[in-house]
Design an enzyme around this catalytic site. Structure first.
Site, short mmCIF file in Angstrom:
data_model
loop_
_atom_site.label_atom_id
_atom_site.label_comp_id
_atom_site.label_asym_id
_atom_site.label_seq_id
_atom_site.Cartn_x
_atom_site.Cartn_y
_atom_site.Cartn_z
N GLU A 53 -4.33 -8.35 -1.26
CA GLU A 53 -4.40 -9.51 -1.56
C GLU A 53 -4.38 -10.58 -0.37
O GLU A 53 -3.35 -11.30 -0.32
CB GLU A 53 -3.46 -9.94 -2.76
CG GLU A 53 -3.53 -9.32 -4.10
CD GLU A 53 -2.49 -9.98 -5.12
OE1 GLU A 53 -1.63 -10.80 -4.77
OE2 GLU A 53 -2.70 -9.48 -6.38
N GLU A 84 -4.12 -3.15 -9.61
CA GLU A 84 -2.82 -3.60 -10.21
C GLU A 84 -3.29 -4.28 -11.63
O GLU A 84 -4.44 -4.96 -11.52
CB GLU A 84 -2.33 -4.71 -9.26
CG GLU A 84 -1.67 -4.18 -8.06
CD GLU A 84 -0.81 -5.35 -7.36
OE1 GLU A 84 -0.59 -6.23 -8.07
OE2 GLU A 84 -0.81 -5.03 -6.18
N TYR A 93 -4.43 -9.75 -13.56
CA TYR A 93 -3.51 -10.36 -14.39
C TYR A 93 -3.83 -11.25 -15.23
O TYR A 93 -3.30 -11.12 -16.64
CB TYR A 93 -2.39 -10.92 -13.53
CG TYR A 93 -1.60 -9.63 -12.65
CD1 TYR A 93 -0.65 -8.94 -13.30
CD2 TYR A 93 -1.91 -9.36 -11.38
CE1 TYR A 93 -0.04 -8.18 -12.49
CE2 TYR A 93 -1.46 -8.65 -10.51
CZ TYR A 93 -0.41 -7.83 -11.17
OH TYR A 93 0.17 -6.98 -10.40
N ARG A 147 -0.41 4.66 -5.83
CA ARG A 147 -0.80 3.67 -4.63
C ARG A 147 0.47 3.15 -4.19
O ARG A 147 1.02 2.39 -5.01
CB ARG A 147 -1.95 2.52 -5.41
CG ARG A 147 -1.85 1.49 -4.35
CD ARG A 147 -2.69 0.19 -4.92
NE ARG A 147 -3.01 -0.47 -3.84
CZ ARG A 147 -2.64 -1.97 -4.20
NH1 ARG A 147 -2.11 -2.36 -5.41
NH2 ARG A 147 -2.76 -3.02 -3.17
N HIS A 193 0.66 -4.54 2.78
CA HIS A 193 1.09 -5.17 1.65
C HIS A 193 2.30 -6.11 2.08
O HIS A 193 3.38 -6.19 1.46
CB HIS A 193 1.56 -4.26 0.37
CG HIS A 193 1.45 -4.62 -0.87
ND1 HIS A 193 0.70 -4.09 -1.94
CD2 HIS A 193 2.11 -5.91 -1.40
CE1 HIS A 193 1.02 -4.63 -3.14
NE2 HIS A 193 1.61 -5.83 -2.74
N ASN A 197 -6.85 -6.70 -8.47
CA ASN A 197 -5.56 -6.95 -9.10
C ASN A 197 -5.82 -7.87 -10.06
O ASN A 197 -6.03 -9.29 -10.02
CB ASN A 197 -4.63 -7.51 -8.00
CG ASN A 197 -3.99 -6.36 -7.04
OD1 ASN A 197 -4.66 -4.97 -7.18
ND2 ASN A 197 -3.28 -6.76 -5.89
C1 NOJ Z 1 0.16 -8.86 -6.80
C2 NOJ Z 1 1.03 -8.22 -5.74
O1 NOJ Z 1 0.11 -7.49 -4.85
C3 NOJ Z 1 2.20 -7.71 -6.14
O2 NOJ Z 1 2.97 -7.34 -4.96
C4 NOJ Z 1 2.98 -8.27 -7.22
O3 NOJ Z 1 4.36 -7.75 -7.47
C5 NOJ Z 1 2.20 -8.33 -8.37
N1 NOJ Z 1 1.03 -9.01 -8.19
C6 NOJ Z 1 2.93 -9.15 -9.40
O4 NOJ Z 1 3.00 -10.59 -9.12
#
Ligand code: NOJ
Length: 456
Positions: A166, A352, A301, A77, A121, A299
Site C-alpha cells: 500500500e 488482504e 475492504y 503472507r 509493510h 487489498n
Molecule cells: C491495510 C494494511 O496493509 C494493513 O496493515 C492494515 O492492518 C489493514 N489494511 C486494515 O486496516
C-alpha cells in the site's frame, strides 16, 4: 453456483510491525513506527499503544504456525522488518534478524504452508527516515540492496515476493496528513515525490530479485478508491470503471496513481493539476526504469456505489458497517478485480480482505463472530463472480490471521481469525477461523450453503 479454480491459493496475512513485537531484540534497529508510537508521550496512537510486544510472534511463531496448519491455511503472507535485518537500513547486516526469518520460513514449509514475503509493510529503519525517508531518492539504492539480500537468502524457498505494501497509505497517511509514521504533513507535490521514489524502489527491487532468481514472481500490493455500479448494466459498469480511476480531484488514494507510473510509465492526462505538474518534470530516463510487476496484490475492504453517470450514491440509512465504521460493500469484490484486470491485464491475488469486529471471549470460553462469517461469505461469493467472468485472481489471503496492532488505532481493532488476549498473549480461534477452514477444505463449496452463524 460459487466455484473457485482447483489450484486457488487460500491463506492469511499479517505484517512484521503489527504482530512481531521484540522491537529491540537481537540487534534490531528502531523503525519509524517504533518512534511514532514512543514519541509525544504515546499520543499518536489510541490508548498510547505501541508495538513493543504486539502478539509476540517473534517468539511464538511455532504456536501460530501450528494454528494455521490446524485451520488448513495454505499460504501465509508476512512482511520482513527491514530494521531487523539491516538495523540502519543501508549498513551492516544483522544475522540474528535473518535467522528469525529463516526459522519462520522453514517452519511454514515444514507445515505445508507457502511463505509469501512482503519487503516493505511500513516499518522503515529510523536511520533512513533521518536522511529524509521516502523523500530522499537515495532510498532507492538502499531498498534495492535490501531486496537483493532477501532474495539471495530466501529465493530457493520462497516463490512469491511483494515489494511494497500500500504505497497509497504509506505516502498519503505518512507524508500527507501525518496520521501514520513518520507523521509528516507535507504538500501534494511532496506526496507525489514519495510515490515516485516508491515506484523507482519497486522497480529496482524487482530487477534485483529477478537477477538472483529469475523464476520467482514479484508483485506489488496496492489499495485505493474503487467504485462499483449500483445497478449492473453495461453503462453502470463503464461509469464505475471510470470513477475508480478518475484522478481529476482526489488522486492520492487511488490504484492508478502508482500503477500507471509502473505499468504505463506515465500518468493519465486527466490527472489533477498537482500530479500533472509533478509528472511533467519526471525525466524520460526515470520512466524507462519502471518495471511492470508479475502480479498485482489487491487489498480490498470496501468500495463506493455509483450511478450510471459515475456519481457516488450515498449509502442508505443504517447501511451495515464494521467496528471501524467502514461500510460493508461485498460488491466491490466482484468489480474491483475486473476493473484492475481491464486496465492492466495482470494476474492478481487478493492480498488482504477482512474486517474489524468487537470480538471478545464469551462466557463459554469461545469467540463468536457471526459478523465476520457473514462478511466473508458475501465477499467471497462476489469474488467467485469476478473469477467466473474470466478475471485471473490466483488467491485470497485473509487479513488477518491473528488480531494485531492496527496502526493509529492500536489494539482496539480486532481483524483476526484468531483472538489474541494482549495481557496473556493467549490465542483463541474464533468461530470464523473454523468456518474459514471449511471454506478452504471445500475449495469454496460451502459458500453455496447459508452459513451456520452460531457456535461453529
Ligand atoms: C491495510 C494494511 O496493509 C494493513 O496493515 C492494515 O492492518 C489493514 N489494511 C486494515 O486496516
Amino acid at each position: 453456483m460459487v466455484q473457485f479454480p482447483r489450484d486457488f491459493l487460500w491463506g492469511a496475512a499479517c505484517a512484521s510491525f503489527q504482530c512481531e513485537g521484540a522491537w529491540d531484540a537481537d540487534g534490531k534497529g528502531p523503525s519509524i513506527w517504533d518512534d511514532f508510537c514512543h514519541e509525544s508521550g504515546g499520543k499518536n496512537i489510541k490508548h498510547g499503544d505501541n508495538g513493543d510486544v504486539a502478539c509476540d510472534t517473534y517468539h511464538r511463531y511455532r504456536e501460530d504456525i501450528a494454528l494455521m496448519k490446524a485451520h488448513g491455511i495454505r499460504a501465509y503472507r508476512f512482511s520482513i522488518s527491514w530494521p531487523r535485518v539491516i538495523p540502519d537500513g543501508d549498513g551492516a547486516i544483522n544475522e540474528a534478524g535473518l535467522q528469525y526469518y529463516d526459522n519462520l520460513v522453514d517452519a511454514l514449509i515444514e507445515s505445508g504452508i507457502e511463505p509469501m514475503i512482503t519487503l516493505y509493510h511500513w516499518d522503515l529503519p529510523s536511520a533512513l527516515q533521518h536522511k529524509g525517508g521516502w523523500l530522499n531518492r537515495d532510498i532507492v539504492t538502499a531498498f534495492e540492496r535490501y531486496a537483493r539480500l532477501i532474495a539471495e537468502r530466501f529465493a530457493g524457498r520462497v516463490r512469491c515476493f511483494m515489494t511494497l505494501n500500500e504505497p497509497q497509505c504509506a505516502a498519503s497517511l505518512g507524508y500527507g496528513i501525518g496520521i501514520h509514521a513518520p507523521g509528516w504533513k507535507l504538500s501534494g507535490e511532496c506526496v507525489a515525490r514519495v510515490y515516485h521514489h516508491m515506484a523507482l524502489a519497486h522497480s529496482a527491487a524487482q530487477r534485483a530479485i529477478k537477477a538472483v532468481a529469475p523464476d520467482v514472481r514479484v508483485g506489488v500490493v496496492c489499495c485505493g478508491r474503487m467504485a462499483y455500479p449500483l445497478v449492473d448494466t453495461p453503462e453502470g459498469r463503464e461509469a464505475a470503471y471510470r470513477a475508480s480511476f478518475d484522478l481529476s480531484e482526489e488522486w492520492a488514494f487511488s490504484y492508478n496513481v502508482f500503477l500507471d507510473s509502473l505499468i504505463w510509465r506515465r500518468y493519465d492526462d486527466s490527472a489533477n493539476a498537482v500530479l500533472r505538474r509533478f509528472a511533467a518534470e519526471i525525466p524520460e530516463s526515470d520512466c524507462l526504469l519502471m518495471e511492470t510487476p508479475d502480479f498485482l496484490g489487491m487489498n480490498i475492504y470496501n468500495g463506493q456505489p455509483v450511478d450510471e453517470s459515475g456519481r457516488p450514491v450515498p449509502f442508505p440509512a443504517g447501511n451495515p458497517s464494521t467496528a471501524l465504521k467502514w461500510p460493508v460493500t461485498p460488491e466491490v469484490m466482484h468489480y474491483a478485480p475486473m476493473h484492475l484486470h481491464r486496465r492492466y491485464g495482470l494476474p492478481m491475488i487478493i492480498t488482504e480482505n477482512g474486517l474489524s469486529c468487537n470480538d471478545k471471549v464469551f462466557l463459554d470460553g469461545k469467540v463468536h463472530d457471526p459478523d465476520r462469517i457473514d462478511f466473508l461469505h458475501r465477499y467471497l461469493t462476489n469474488l467467485s463472480m469476478a473469477i467466473a467472468e474470466g478475471t485471473p485472481v490466483m488467491g485470497y489471503l485473509h487479513w488477518s490471521f491473528l488480531d494485531n496492532f492496527e496502526w493509529a488505532d492500536g489494539y482496539s481493532e480486532r481483524f483476526g481469525l484468531i483472538h489474541v488476549d494482549y495481557e496473556t498473549l493467549q490465542r483463541t480461534p474464533k468461530d470464523s477461523a473454523r468456518w474459514y477452514a471449511q471454506v478452504i477444505a471445500s475449495n469454496g463449496d460451502v459458500l453455496n450453503e447459508v452459513p451456520k452463524y452460531g457456535c461453529v
